[in-house]
Design a protein around this motif. Sequence first.
Motif, PDB file in Angstrom:
ATOM      1  N   VAL A  18     -17.652 -97.911  24.187  1.00  0.00           N
ATOM      2  CA  VAL A  18     -18.417 -96.807  23.608  1.00  0.00           C
ATOM      3  C   VAL A  18     -18.654 -95.720  24.661  1.00  0.00           C
ATOM      4  N   ALA A  19     -18.950 -96.119  25.889  1.00  0.00           N
ATOM      5  CA  ALA A  19     -19.176 -95.132  26.951  1.00  0.00           C
ATOM      6  C   ALA A  19     -17.903 -94.341  27.235  1.00  0.00           C
ATOM      7  N   ARG A  20     -16.766 -95.017  27.343  1.00  0.00           N
ATOM      8  CA  ARG A  20     -15.506 -94.321  27.612  1.00  0.00           C
ATOM      9  C   ARG A  20     -15.145 -93.376  26.476  1.00  0.00           C
ATOM     10  N   LEU A  21     -15.352 -93.819  25.239  1.00  0.00           N
ATOM     11  CA  LEU A  21     -15.033 -92.962  24.108  1.00  0.00           C
ATOM     12  C   LEU A  21     -15.988 -91.778  24.022  1.00  0.00           C
ATOM     13  N   THR A  22     -17.260 -92.000  24.351  1.00  0.00           N
ATOM     14  CA  THR A  22     -18.242 -90.919  24.322  1.00  0.00           C
ATOM     15  C   THR A  22     -17.877 -89.837  25.330  1.00  0.00           C
ATOM     16  N   VAL A  23     -17.452 -90.247  26.516  1.00  0.00           N
ATOM     17  CA  VAL A  23     -17.033 -89.286  27.534  1.00  0.00           C
ATOM     18  C   VAL A  23     -15.845 -88.464  27.030  1.00  0.00           C
ATOM     19  N   SER A  24     -15.002 -89.070  26.202  1.00  0.00           N
ATOM     20  CA  SER A  24     -13.836 -88.377  25.654  1.00  0.00           C
ATOM     21  C   SER A  24     -14.157 -87.582  24.397  1.00  0.00           C
ATOM     22  N   GLY A  25     -15.420 -87.649  23.956  1.00  0.00           N
ATOM     23  CA  GLY A  25     -15.823 -86.889  22.777  1.00  0.00           C
ATOM     24  C   GLY A  25     -15.594 -87.612  21.464  1.00  0.00           C
ATOM     25  N   ILE A  26     -15.433 -88.930  21.516  1.00  0.00           N
ATOM     26  CA  ILE A  26     -15.204 -89.718  20.305  1.00  0.00           C
ATOM     27  C   ILE A  26     -16.459 -90.508  19.990  1.00  0.00           C
ATOM     28  N   ASP A  27     -16.926 -90.379  18.751  1.00  0.00           N
ATOM     29  CA  ASP A  27     -18.149 -91.064  18.313  1.00  0.00           C
ATOM     30  C   ASP A  27     -17.786 -92.106  17.271  1.00  0.00           C
ATOM     31  N   LEU A  31     -17.430 -93.692  12.026  1.00  0.00           N
ATOM     32  CA  LEU A  31     -16.681 -94.627  11.187  1.00  0.00           C
ATOM     33  C   LEU A  31     -17.622 -95.311  10.209  1.00  0.00           C
ATOM     34  N   PRO A  32     -17.112 -95.668   9.025  1.00  0.00           N
ATOM     35  CA  PRO A  32     -17.972 -96.329   8.036  1.00  0.00           C
ATOM     36  C   PRO A  32     -18.341 -97.744   8.470  1.00  0.00           C
ATOM     37  N   THR A  33     -19.421 -98.228   7.925  1.00  0.00           N
ATOM     38  CA  THR A  33     -19.848 -99.609   8.214  1.00  0.00           C
ATOM     39  C   THR A  33     -19.313-100.582   7.176  1.00  0.00           C
ATOM     40  N   VAL A  34     -18.834-100.056   6.049  1.00  0.00           N
ATOM     41  CA  VAL A  34     -18.293-100.885   4.967  1.00  0.00           C
ATOM     42  C   VAL A  34     -16.857-100.440   4.699  1.00  0.00           C
ATOM     43  N   MET A  35     -15.963-101.403   4.499  1.00  0.00           N
ATOM     44  CA  MET A  35     -14.553-101.113   4.251  1.00  0.00           C
ATOM     45  C   MET A  35     -14.389-100.288   2.982  1.00  0.00           C
ATOM     46  N   ASP A  36     -13.575 -99.230   3.069  1.00  0.00           N
ATOM     47  CA  ASP A  36     -13.269 -98.390   1.921  1.00  0.00           C
ATOM     48  C   ASP A  36     -11.805 -98.600   1.562  1.00  0.00           C
ATOM     49  N   ASP A  45     -16.975-102.046  13.181  1.00  0.00           N
ATOM     50  CA  ASP A  45     -16.776-103.394  13.737  1.00  0.00           C
ATOM     51  C   ASP A  45     -15.290-103.701  13.920  1.00  0.00           C
ATOM     52  N   GLN A  46     -14.454-103.277  12.965  1.00  0.00           N
ATOM     53  CA  GLN A  46     -13.016-103.509  13.083  1.00  0.00           C
ATOM     54  C   GLN A  46     -12.438-102.721  14.255  1.00  0.00           C
ATOM     55  N   ALA A  47     -12.870-101.490  14.414  1.00  0.00           N
ATOM     56  CA  ALA A  47     -12.379-100.660  15.515  1.00  0.00           C
ATOM     57  C   ALA A  47     -12.778-101.256  16.860  1.00  0.00           C
TER      58      ALA A  47
END
Length: 103
Positions: A18-27, A31-36, A45-47
């Motif tokens: 999460v920290a590495r992705l946040t630094v890259s601008g990715i939140d 993403l959804p919490t329930v599968m669509d 959770d899957q990601a």
Amino acid sequence: MAVDATSLTADQLDTYIVARLTVSGIDLNMLPTVMDPATGVPTRDQALASLRSFVRSTPGVINSWRPPAAESGSEPDALSQQASPPMEYPSIIEAWTGQGEER
């Protein structure tokens, strides 16, 4: 200090990811919490599970790769370093250093 990713817990890896992705601008919270089933977008959770698997296996392999030696007896570490890495904007560098000027 180098840390072996296989020795980290899932929570520690999640924090790292999460920290590495946040630094890259990715939140990941986007993403959804329930599968669509209509879109097939992975849940948070899957990601995270997929990224944990990637971090535990792949970066070490990428980091330890060295190009094959061109000659027998050559030093692979020396070949992995470029003496002059490619420049993203060569025209600017030439202008700054005067290399592009006619003499």
